[in-house]
Design a protein around this motif. Structure first.
Motif, mmCIF file in Angstrom:
data_model
loop_
_atom_site.group_PDB
_atom_site.id
_atom_site.type_symbol
_atom_site.label_atom_id
_atom_site.label_comp_id
_atom_site.label_asym_id
_atom_site.label_seq_id
_atom_site.Cartn_x
_atom_site.Cartn_y
_atom_site.Cartn_z
ATOM 1 N N ARG A 163 -9.069 -10.019 9.909
ATOM 2 C CA ARG A 163 -8.798 -8.928 8.975
ATOM 3 C C ARG A 163 -7.545 -8.190 9.425
ATOM 4 O O ARG A 163 -7.430 -7.798 10.581
ATOM 5 C CB ARG A 163 -9.966 -7.945 8.937
ATOM 6 C CG ARG A 163 -11.244 -8.512 8.329
ATOM 7 C CD ARG A 163 -12.312 -7.421 8.303
ATOM 8 N NE ARG A 163 -13.558 -7.907 7.753
ATOM 9 C CZ ARG A 163 -13.817 -7.993 6.460
ATOM 10 N NH1 ARG A 163 -12.892 -7.639 5.584
ATOM 11 N NH2 ARG A 163 -14.972 -8.440 6.024
ATOM 12 N N GLN B 271 -5.028 -4.943 8.149
ATOM 13 C CA GLN B 271 -4.972 -3.816 7.230
ATOM 14 C C GLN B 271 -3.606 -3.646 6.584
ATOM 15 O O GLN B 271 -3.503 -3.131 5.476
ATOM 16 C CB GLN B 271 -5.356 -2.520 7.966
ATOM 17 C CG GLN B 271 -6.779 -2.500 8.487
ATOM 18 C CD GLN B 271 -7.810 -2.554 7.384
ATOM 19 O OE1 GLN B 271 -7.628 -1.975 6.311
ATOM 20 N NE2 GLN B 271 -8.904 -3.262 7.619
ATOM 21 N N GLN B 272 -2.547 -4.097 7.253
ATOM 22 C CA GLN B 272 -1.214 -3.717 6.812
ATOM 23 C C GLN B 272 -0.282 -4.883 6.475
ATOM 24 O O GLN B 272 0.828 -4.665 6.010
ATOM 25 C CB GLN B 272 -0.547 -2.853 7.888
ATOM 26 C CG GLN B 272 -1.334 -1.588 8.195
ATOM 27 C CD GLN B 272 -0.682 -0.774 9.293
ATOM 28 O OE1 GLN B 272 0.249 -1.219 9.955
ATOM 29 N NE2 GLN B 272 -1.166 0.434 9.502
ATOM 30 N N ASP C 49 0.826 -1.215 0.000
ATOM 31 C CA ASP C 49 0.000 0.000 0.000
ATOM 32 C C ASP C 49 0.858 1.262 0.000
ATOM 33 O O ASP C 49 0.377 2.356 0.294
ATOM 34 C CB ASP C 49 -0.966 0.007 1.180
ATOM 35 C CG ASP C 49 -0.262 -0.061 2.540
ATOM 36 O OD1 ASP C 49 0.992 -0.126 2.566
ATOM 37 O OD2 ASP C 49 -0.948 -0.058 3.567
ATOM 38 N N ASN D 263 -4.028 -13.078 7.431
ATOM 39 C CA ASN D 263 -5.008 -12.158 6.867
ATOM 40 C C ASN D 263 -6.091 -12.951 6.137
ATOM 41 O O ASN D 263 -5.796 -13.761 5.267
ATOM 42 C CB ASN D 263 -4.309 -11.207 5.898
ATOM 43 C CG ASN D 263 -5.182 -10.042 5.481
ATOM 44 O OD1 ASN D 263 -6.387 -10.181 5.311
ATOM 45 N ND2 ASN D 263 -4.567 -8.889 5.306
#
Length: 238
Positions: free
Chosen positions: A167, A169-170, A34, A184
């Motif tokens: 979950r 995010q990173q 990201d 994840n």
């Protein structure tokens, strides 16, 4: 500890990075898909040492940012309507939403069929599909974990205390100091060989907690093609 956001000038470019301090001896730098640059440093490391390390690795950081940048924007927004495609284990499946008294999701002849008594509500379709992904992830990840452990010379030594699917995010996964393997949930959308890369990578941390040369030597031995798998994962879930 909370991350500290810092900047470094590199030519005409400014490199922004998140600095995290942990109980460790080495300083590491990573570039996430990201486009976030993350520096993990010992608690007592000076800022001078941190900036020196980032400046030294700046050419590599820029190459990584350029590489991941080609995949932006990463994922188009899903509407959860019939006709759009959704990933499962590295393959794209067309979604078909059908009215039905029984609510369930199933793969049928290459179609991802969502049966719902509220087929017109996209939010309901999304919830049903996400619950299906969650169920499949718990089953498939446990199955692949056992197979990945067999890659190691002593599988009994490379055995996490537990596996948690959630979950994230990173990151794709992590191995906690207590031996808990965290994966994840989105990995259920990746191909099996890409999924196996993440699991094997994290299993290597049982013996080598940090990303030093010993860690990568170990990973090279148990999975010689890990770099190809890593690239495949990043392309599939870009």
């Amino acid at each position: 500890m909370n991350a500290e956001t810092l900047e470094l000038s590199y030519g005409e470019t400014r490199i922004e990075f998140n600095l995290l301090r942990r109980e460790r001896k080495t300083l590491s730098i990573s570039v996430r898909p990201d486009l976030v640059v993350e520096v993990v440093a010992p608690i007592d490391a000076s800022l001078e040492r941190v900036f020196e390390k980032v400046r030294k690795r700046a050419p590599w950081i820029m190459r990584q940012l350029q590489f991941f940048g080609q995949f932006q924007p990463r994922t188009t927004e899903r509407r959860y309507v019939s006709g759009e495609t959704h990933l499962y284990l590295g393959r794209q499946y067309k979604l078909r939403v059908v009215p039905h008294v029984q609510q369930q999701v199933k793969l049928y002849r290459g179609i991802l069929v969502v049966q719902s008594h509220k087929a017109q509500e996209n939010s309901r379709t999304k919830l049903l599909l996400e619950n299906w992904y969650k169920t499949r992830a718990n089953l498939k990840f446990s199955e692949r974990l056992e197979l990945c452990r067999k890659r190691f010379p002593d599988p009994d030594e490379i055995n996490p205390k537990s596996i948690v699917v959630r979950r994230l995010q990173q990151r794709w996964g992590s191995m906690t100091p207590t031996g808990k393997l965290i994966l994840n949930r989105s990995l259920i959308k990746a191909s099996v060989d890409a999924l196996d890369y993440v699991i094997t990578h994290e299993l290597c941390h049982i013996r080598h907690p940090h990303h030093g040369s010993a860690f990568f030597d170990f990973l090279d031995r148990v999975m010689p093609d890990w770099e190809h798998r890593k690239l495949k994962l990043e392309r599939q879930l870009a």
